[in-house]
Design a protein around this motif. Structure first.
Motif, short mmCIF file in Angstrom:
data_model
loop_
_atom_site.label_atom_id
_atom_site.label_comp_id
_atom_site.label_asym_id
_atom_site.label_seq_id
_atom_site.Cartn_x
_atom_site.Cartn_y
_atom_site.Cartn_z
N GLY A 162 38.97 39.72 40.20
CA GLY A 162 38.17 40.41 41.24
C GLY A 162 38.90 40.89 42.26
N ALA A 163 38.30 41.20 43.44
CA ALA A 163 39.14 41.78 44.57
C ALA A 163 40.01 40.78 44.95
CB ALA A 163 37.90 42.17 45.49
N ARG A 164 40.08 39.35 44.86
CA ARG A 164 40.98 38.51 45.25
C ARG A 164 42.29 38.30 44.37
NH1 ARG A 164 36.92 33.90 47.03
NH2 ARG A 164 36.06 34.37 45.24
N GLY A 165 42.10 38.76 43.09
CA GLY A 165 43.10 38.55 42.08
C GLY A 165 42.65 37.70 40.95
N MET A 166 43.58 37.38 40.31
CA MET A 166 43.36 36.60 39.01
C MET A 166 44.25 35.19 39.08
SD MET A 166 43.95 39.87 36.65
CE MET A 166 43.12 39.45 35.11
N VAL A 167 43.67 34.14 38.22
CA VAL A 167 44.28 32.87 37.96
C VAL A 167 44.27 32.91 36.72
CG1 VAL A 167 43.97 30.40 38.54
CG2 VAL A 167 43.52 32.19 40.42
N GLY A 168 45.13 32.17 35.88
CA GLY A 168 45.28 31.85 34.50
C GLY A 168 46.05 30.62 34.34
N ALA A 169 45.80 30.09 33.22
CA ALA A 169 46.63 28.95 32.74
C ALA A 169 46.96 29.15 31.06
CB ALA A 169 45.68 27.74 33.03
N ASP A 170 48.14 28.89 30.61
CA ASP A 170 48.64 28.88 29.32
C ASP A 170 49.05 27.21 28.90
OD1 ASP A 170 49.84 29.32 26.90
OD2 ASP A 170 50.66 31.11 27.46
N ALA A 171 47.93 26.71 28.11
CA ALA A 171 48.30 25.33 27.78
C ALA A 171 49.37 25.35 26.89
CB ALA A 171 46.90 24.99 27.13
N ARG A 172 49.66 26.44 25.97
CA ARG A 172 50.54 26.23 24.90
C ARG A 172 52.05 26.26 25.68
NH1 ARG A 172 50.95 30.76 20.80
NH2 ARG A 172 48.73 30.89 21.43
N ALA A 173 52.16 27.02 26.76
CA ALA A 173 53.32 27.40 27.29
C ALA A 173 53.34 26.50 28.46
CB ALA A 173 53.52 28.55 27.87
N GLY A 174 52.38 25.53 29.03
CA GLY A 174 52.46 24.83 30.19
C GLY A 174 52.48 25.75 31.49
N GLU A 175 52.15 26.95 31.57
CA GLU A 175 52.20 27.72 32.67
C GLU A 175 51.08 28.03 33.39
OE1 GLU A 175 54.55 31.58 32.16
OE2 GLU A 175 53.80 31.37 30.17
N GLU A 176 51.07 28.22 34.83
CA GLU A 176 49.95 28.45 35.43
C GLU A 176 50.39 29.64 36.40
OE1 GLU A 176 48.16 25.44 37.60
OE2 GLU A 176 48.19 23.97 35.81
N ALA A 177 49.51 30.59 36.59
CA ALA A 177 49.75 31.71 37.64
C ALA A 177 48.54 32.19 38.43
CB ALA A 177 50.20 32.89 36.80
N ASP A 178 48.89 32.81 39.55
CA ASP A 178 47.83 33.25 40.32
C ASP A 178 48.45 34.46 40.76
OD1 ASP A 178 46.61 33.80 42.79
OD2 ASP A 178 46.60 31.88 43.49
N VAL A 179 47.69 35.69 40.41
CA VAL A 179 48.29 36.96 40.93
C VAL A 179 47.22 37.75 41.93
CG1 VAL A 179 49.72 37.30 39.12
CG2 VAL A 179 47.55 38.28 39.12
N ALA A 180 47.83 38.30 42.93
CA ALA A 180 46.87 39.21 43.79
C ALA A 180 46.22 40.44 43.09
CB ALA A 180 47.37 39.61 44.93
N ALA A 181 45.20 40.83 43.44
CA ALA A 181 44.83 41.93 43.20
C ALA A 181 45.49 43.17 43.64
CB ALA A 181 43.25 42.18 43.22
N PHE A 182 45.37 44.38 42.75
CA PHE A 182 46.14 45.67 43.32
C PHE A 182 44.88 46.30 44.24
CE2 PHE A 182 49.04 44.67 39.88
CZ PHE A 182 50.18 45.33 40.25
N PRO A 183 45.35 46.70 45.42
CA PRO A 183 44.44 47.41 46.13
C PRO A 183 43.73 48.71 45.78
CG PRO A 183 46.23 46.82 47.56
CD PRO A 183 46.66 46.54 46.11
N VAL A 184 42.33 48.89 45.60
CA VAL A 184 41.62 49.91 45.06
C VAL A 184 40.63 50.18 45.50
CG1 VAL A 184 40.78 48.52 43.23
CG2 VAL A 184 41.30 50.93 42.82
N THR A 185 39.94 51.54 45.80
CA THR A 185 38.63 51.88 46.28
C THR A 185 37.97 52.26 44.80
OG1 THR A 185 39.57 52.80 48.42
CG2 THR A 185 37.45 53.37 47.45
N PRO A 186 37.25 51.44 44.34
CA PRO A 186 36.48 51.55 43.18
C PRO A 186 35.65 52.82 43.21
CG PRO A 186 36.16 49.14 43.72
CD PRO A 186 36.65 50.00 45.09
N LEU A 187 35.73 53.67 42.17
CA LEU A 187 34.88 54.80 41.92
C LEU A 187 33.90 54.45 40.80
CD1 LEU A 187 37.57 57.92 41.99
CD2 LEU A 187 35.94 56.79 43.87
#
Length: 102
Positions: A1-26
């Motif tokens: 969404g507009a605030r970005g994405m959050v994910g977890a990879d249980a197999r690799a033991g990773e967690e990540a939180d990334v910001a969205a890329f600014p965009v004006t949706p058409l």
């Protein structure tokens, strides 16, 4: 969404939180499907972290949102590379390298 994405990879033991890329949706047509497909595509690339995969998915989703037809008229790989070249976001060099490796 507009605030970005959050994910977890249980197999690799990773967690990540990334910001969205600014965009004006058409168009938001297929935005969720595009995000999931882009994440699956990113997962197929070798030597990627969870943050890489989420970042690439967020970038591709933003490009589709900026397309007048949404997912019905998605950008090509070459168009994605051009968009990544033209931008100033600090994550774009990694996005370019992931797209170039695909």
């Amino acid at each position: 969404g507009a605030r970005g994405m959050v994910g977890a990879d249980a197999r690799a033991g990773e967690e990540a939180d990334v910001a969205a890329f600014p965009v004006t949706p058409l168009s938001t047509t297929g935005a969720g499907d595009t995000t999931l497909a882009a994440f699956a595509f990113a997962h197929s690339l070798s030597q990627t972290t969870l943050a890489d995969r989420l970042t690439l998915a967020a970038f591709i989703a933003s490009a589709v949102l900026a397309s007048p037809g949404g997912a019905a008229t998605p950008p090509s790989r070459d168009e994605l590379l051009r968009l990544a070249e033209a931008g100033t976001d600090e994550r774009l060099p990694r996005v370019r390298s992931l797209l170039a490796a695909s």
